[in-house]
Write a protein that holds these residues in place. Structure first.
Motif, mmCIF file in Angstrom:
data_model
loop_
_atom_site.group_PDB
_atom_site.id
_atom_site.type_symbol
_atom_site.label_atom_id
_atom_site.label_comp_id
_atom_site.label_asym_id
_atom_site.label_seq_id
_atom_site.Cartn_x
_atom_site.Cartn_y
_atom_site.Cartn_z
ATOM 1 N N UNK A 5 66.369 -13.388 -54.743
ATOM 2 C CA UNK A 5 65.106 -13.243 -55.465
ATOM 3 C C UNK A 5 64.888 -14.405 -56.425
ATOM 4 N N UNK A 6 63.615 -14.736 -56.622
ATOM 5 C CA UNK A 6 63.254 -15.813 -57.538
ATOM 6 C C UNK A 6 62.233 -15.311 -58.555
ATOM 7 N N UNK A 7 62.180 -16.000 -59.675
ATOM 8 C CA UNK A 7 61.092 -15.852 -60.645
ATOM 9 C C UNK A 7 60.293 -17.122 -60.527
ATOM 10 N N UNK A 8 59.023 -17.082 -60.900
ATOM 11 C CA UNK A 8 58.163 -18.252 -60.739
ATOM 12 C C UNK A 8 57.304 -18.457 -61.985
ATOM 13 N N UNK A 9 56.987 -19.720 -62.217
ATOM 14 C CA UNK A 9 56.143 -20.076 -63.356
ATOM 15 C C UNK A 9 55.304 -21.292 -63.014
ATOM 16 N N UNK A 10 54.152 -21.376 -63.647
ATOM 17 C CA UNK A 10 53.331 -22.581 -63.615
ATOM 18 C C UNK A 10 53.208 -23.006 -65.068
ATOM 19 N N UNK A 11 53.834 -24.134 -65.366
ATOM 20 C CA UNK A 11 53.919 -24.554 -66.766
ATOM 21 C C UNK A 11 54.767 -23.564 -67.536
ATOM 22 N N UNK A 17 53.477 -9.941 -60.502
ATOM 23 C CA UNK A 17 52.708 -9.385 -59.397
ATOM 24 C C UNK A 17 51.375 -8.828 -59.890
ATOM 25 N N UNK A 18 50.321 -9.124 -59.173
ATOM 26 C CA UNK A 18 48.986 -8.636 -59.541
ATOM 27 C C UNK A 18 48.846 -7.131 -59.336
ATOM 28 N N UNK A 19 49.694 -6.558 -58.489
ATOM 29 C CA UNK A 19 49.581 -5.137 -58.167
ATOM 30 C C UNK A 19 50.472 -4.277 -59.056
ATOM 31 N N UNK A 20 51.784 -4.608 -59.103
ATOM 32 C CA UNK A 20 52.737 -3.729 -59.794
ATOM 33 C C UNK A 20 53.379 -4.364 -61.027
ATOM 34 N N UNK A 21 53.011 -5.606 -61.348
ATOM 35 C CA UNK A 21 53.562 -6.353 -62.489
ATOM 36 C C UNK A 21 55.042 -6.712 -62.319
ATOM 37 N N UNK A 22 55.545 -6.639 -61.082
ATOM 38 C CA UNK A 22 56.927 -7.046 -60.817
ATOM 39 C C UNK A 22 57.124 -8.518 -61.129
ATOM 40 N N UNK A 23 58.364 -8.900 -61.423
ATOM 41 C CA UNK A 23 58.670 -10.274 -61.801
ATOM 42 C C UNK A 23 59.553 -10.995 -60.797
ATOM 43 N N UNK A 24 60.033 -10.277 -59.781
ATOM 44 C CA UNK A 24 60.918 -10.879 -58.782
ATOM 45 C C UNK A 24 60.199 -11.013 -57.454
ATOM 46 N N UNK A 25 60.415 -12.160 -56.807
ATOM 47 C CA UNK A 25 59.720 -12.467 -55.560
ATOM 48 C C UNK A 25 60.694 -13.038 -54.533
ATOM 49 N N UNK A 26 60.265 -13.014 -53.290
ATOM 50 C CA UNK A 26 60.918 -13.748 -52.213
ATOM 51 C C UNK A 26 59.959 -14.866 -51.844
ATOM 52 N N UNK A 49 51.052 -23.586 -48.205
ATOM 53 C CA UNK A 49 51.037 -22.930 -49.511
ATOM 54 C C UNK A 49 52.411 -22.318 -49.771
ATOM 55 N N UNK A 50 52.688 -22.026 -51.025
ATOM 56 C CA UNK A 50 53.894 -21.287 -51.387
ATOM 57 C C UNK A 50 53.529 -19.811 -51.406
ATOM 58 N N UNK A 51 54.221 -19.034 -50.600
ATOM 59 C CA UNK A 51 54.012 -17.587 -50.579
ATOM 60 C C UNK A 51 55.084 -16.911 -51.415
ATOM 61 N N UNK A 52 54.668 -16.089 -52.354
ATOM 62 C CA UNK A 52 55.596 -15.284 -53.145
ATOM 63 C C UNK A 52 55.372 -13.831 -52.781
ATOM 64 N N UNK A 53 56.392 -13.196 -52.231
ATOM 65 C CA UNK A 53 56.303 -11.799 -51.797
ATOM 66 C C UNK A 53 57.004 -10.947 -52.841
ATOM 67 N N UNK A 54 56.261 -10.038 -53.449
ATOM 68 C CA UNK A 54 56.812 -9.184 -54.504
ATOM 69 C C UNK A 54 57.946 -8.336 -53.948
ATOM 70 N N UNK A 55 59.086 -8.360 -54.631
ATOM 71 C CA UNK A 55 60.250 -7.592 -54.184
ATOM 72 C C UNK A 55 60.053 -6.094 -54.411
ATOM 73 N N UNK A 56 59.159 -5.724 -55.318
ATOM 74 C CA UNK A 56 58.948 -4.308 -55.617
ATOM 75 C C UNK A 56 57.940 -3.662 -54.663
ATOM 76 N N UNK A 57 56.761 -4.288 -54.484
ATOM 77 C CA UNK A 57 55.706 -3.630 -53.696
ATOM 78 C C UNK A 57 55.335 -4.368 -52.406
ATOM 79 N N UNK A 69 56.960 -23.633 -60.251
ATOM 80 C CA UNK A 69 58.407 -23.802 -60.360
ATOM 81 C C UNK A 69 59.085 -22.488 -60.009
ATOM 82 N N UNK A 70 60.120 -22.552 -59.191
ATOM 83 C CA UNK A 70 60.887 -21.365 -58.801
ATOM 84 C C UNK A 70 62.253 -21.407 -59.450
#
Length: 75
Positions: A5-11, A17-26, A49-57, A69-70
């Motif tokens: 799992x990764x966390x991601x940031x821009x700046x 996650x826009x749906x469940x507010x999860x912070x971990x992605x694939x 594109x970079x696809x981030x898939x929420x690990x929760x939902x 940045x990942x």
């Protein structure tokens, strides 16, 4: 084997996650195919594109921004 799992940031803004507010992605690359490029057999040249898939939902977020940045998440 599942990707870590990764966390991601821009700046300095962390992405959640826009749906469940999860912070971990694939993370995975996603081709943004266009009809014109497919028609001319040039789909390989389409943008990625970079696809981030929420690990929760499982919701898929797409980012074309190259400043994303990942960071490997702690267990």
């Amino acid at each position: 084997m599942a990707r870590k799992p990764v966390r991601a940031a821009i700046g300095d803004v962390w992405i959640t996650c826009q749906v469940c507010r999860g912070e971990l992605f694939r993370e995975r690359g996603v081709k943004l195919n266009s009809t014109g490029m497919e028609f001319m057999n040039l789909a390989w040249a389409d943008e990625t594109a970079t696809g981030l898939i929420c690990r929760r939902c499982g919701y898929v977020h797409l980012f074309v921004n190259r400043d994303i940045q990942l960071y490997e998440a702690e267990k």
